[in-house]
Enzyme design. Structure first.
Site, short mmCIF file in Angstrom:
data_model
loop_
_atom_site.label_atom_id
_atom_site.label_comp_id
_atom_site.label_asym_id
_atom_site.label_seq_id
_atom_site.Cartn_x
_atom_site.Cartn_y
_atom_site.Cartn_z
N ARG A 66 0.74 -1.07 -0.21
CA ARG A 66 0.01 -0.01 -0.19
C ARG A 66 1.05 0.94 -0.19
NH1 ARG A 66 -5.01 1.57 3.12
NH2 ARG A 66 -5.37 3.34 2.84
N ARG A 124 -5.99 0.89 -3.93
CA ARG A 124 -5.24 1.25 -3.13
C ARG A 124 -5.45 -0.49 -3.12
NH1 ARG A 124 -8.41 3.34 0.79
NH2 ARG A 124 -7.66 5.41 -0.12
N ASP A 133 -7.24 -2.32 2.16
CA ASP A 133 -7.30 -1.36 3.18
C ASP A 133 -8.15 -2.04 3.91
OD1 ASP A 133 -8.38 1.34 3.43
OD2 ASP A 133 -10.34 1.62 2.33
N ASP A 182 -10.01 -2.04 8.04
CA ASP A 182 -10.82 -1.01 8.45
C ASP A 182 -11.16 -1.79 9.56
OD1 ASP A 182 -10.45 1.57 7.23
OD2 ASP A 182 -12.12 1.20 5.83
N1 ROI Z 1 -15.64 2.23 -2.98
C1 ROI Z 1 -15.96 0.85 -2.90
N2 ROI Z 1 -16.61 0.20 -3.70
N3 ROI Z 1 -15.56 -0.72 -1.93
C2 ROI Z 1 -14.25 0.52 -1.12
O1 ROI Z 1 -13.49 -0.71 -0.13
C3 ROI Z 1 -14.26 1.62 -1.27
N4 ROI Z 1 -13.20 2.46 -0.25
C4 ROI Z 1 -12.93 3.27 -0.57
C5 ROI Z 1 -13.32 4.23 -1.27
C6 ROI Z 1 -11.56 5.10 -2.24
C7 ROI Z 1 -13.82 5.70 -0.45
N5 ROI Z 1 -14.02 3.78 -2.77
C8 ROI Z 1 -14.49 2.28 -2.79
O2 ROI Z 1 -11.57 3.98 0.03
#
Ligand code: ROI
Length: 166
Positions: free
Chosen positions: A88, A98, A101, A103
């Site tokens: 990343r 990315r 991610d 969270d």
């Molecule tokens: N859009 C989708 N569909 N899934 C994600 O995990 C995701 N993550 C993000 C942003 C760019 C907001 N858009 C996303 O960080």
């Protein structure tokens, strides 16, 4: 000194670069290798078009439930290490593509608001790609400050989200 109690924690996983399905599966293995973290459940993988900047590839998302007695900030740091290990890049990256991610969506029934960490995650109630996989593995969940997950689901159509079969 006794260990802190185990908490049930939900982690959102997302990727839209470098073979996203592989990224998510690798992340699951890496999270399972963390000390003091045990997997409880893992949702299906879901594909969706990007929220935010539309000029980027589709995302693959999933939600994982784990038991842990790591402190929230320590869990966050370990998840960030896994994001970094999977390539990343963190520069001007908000709302952009990315490789991975991770969270922390929920940490037991705790409300946490410290630098770098807001729990429940601010997007939990209105992001289809978070709510539906979460509902799949925890249909009876009460989300502190947001209400019962079935009420939240009822307000958000299963739009543009595709549950994958593999
Ligand atoms: N859009 C989708 N569909 N899934 C994600 O995990 C995701 N993550 C993000 C942003 C760019 C907001 N858009 C996303 O960080």
């Amino acid at each position: 000194m006794s260990e802190p109690q185990l908490s049930l924690v939900f982690i959102g996983l997302g990727s839209n670069l470098e073979h996203p399905v592989t990224q998510i599966k690798k992340a699951r293995v890496a999270i399972n290798r963390l000390e003091r973290v045990q997997e409880v459940a893992f949702s299906s993988l879901y594909q969706s078009s990007p929220m935010g900047d539309k000029d980027q590839p589709d995302y693959i998302n999933a939600v994982m439930a784990v038991n842990t007695n790591l402190k929230p900030i320590d869990l966050l740091r370990r998840l960030q290490q896994i994001e970094n290990q999977q390539g990343r890049v963190r520069e001007g990256e908000r709302w952009t593509a990315r490789t991975l991610d991770l969270d922390i969506l929920l940490y037991g029934d705790q409300h946490i608001d410290i630098p770098d960490l807001l729990i429940p995650h601010y997007g939990i109630a209105d992001r289809t790609f978070v709510l539906y996989p979460l509902y799949e593995i925890a249909p009876k969940l009460d989300i502190p400050g947001f209400g019962h997950i079935s009420d939240l689901i009822a307000k958000i159509p299963f739009d543009g989200l595709e549950k994958m079969t593999t």
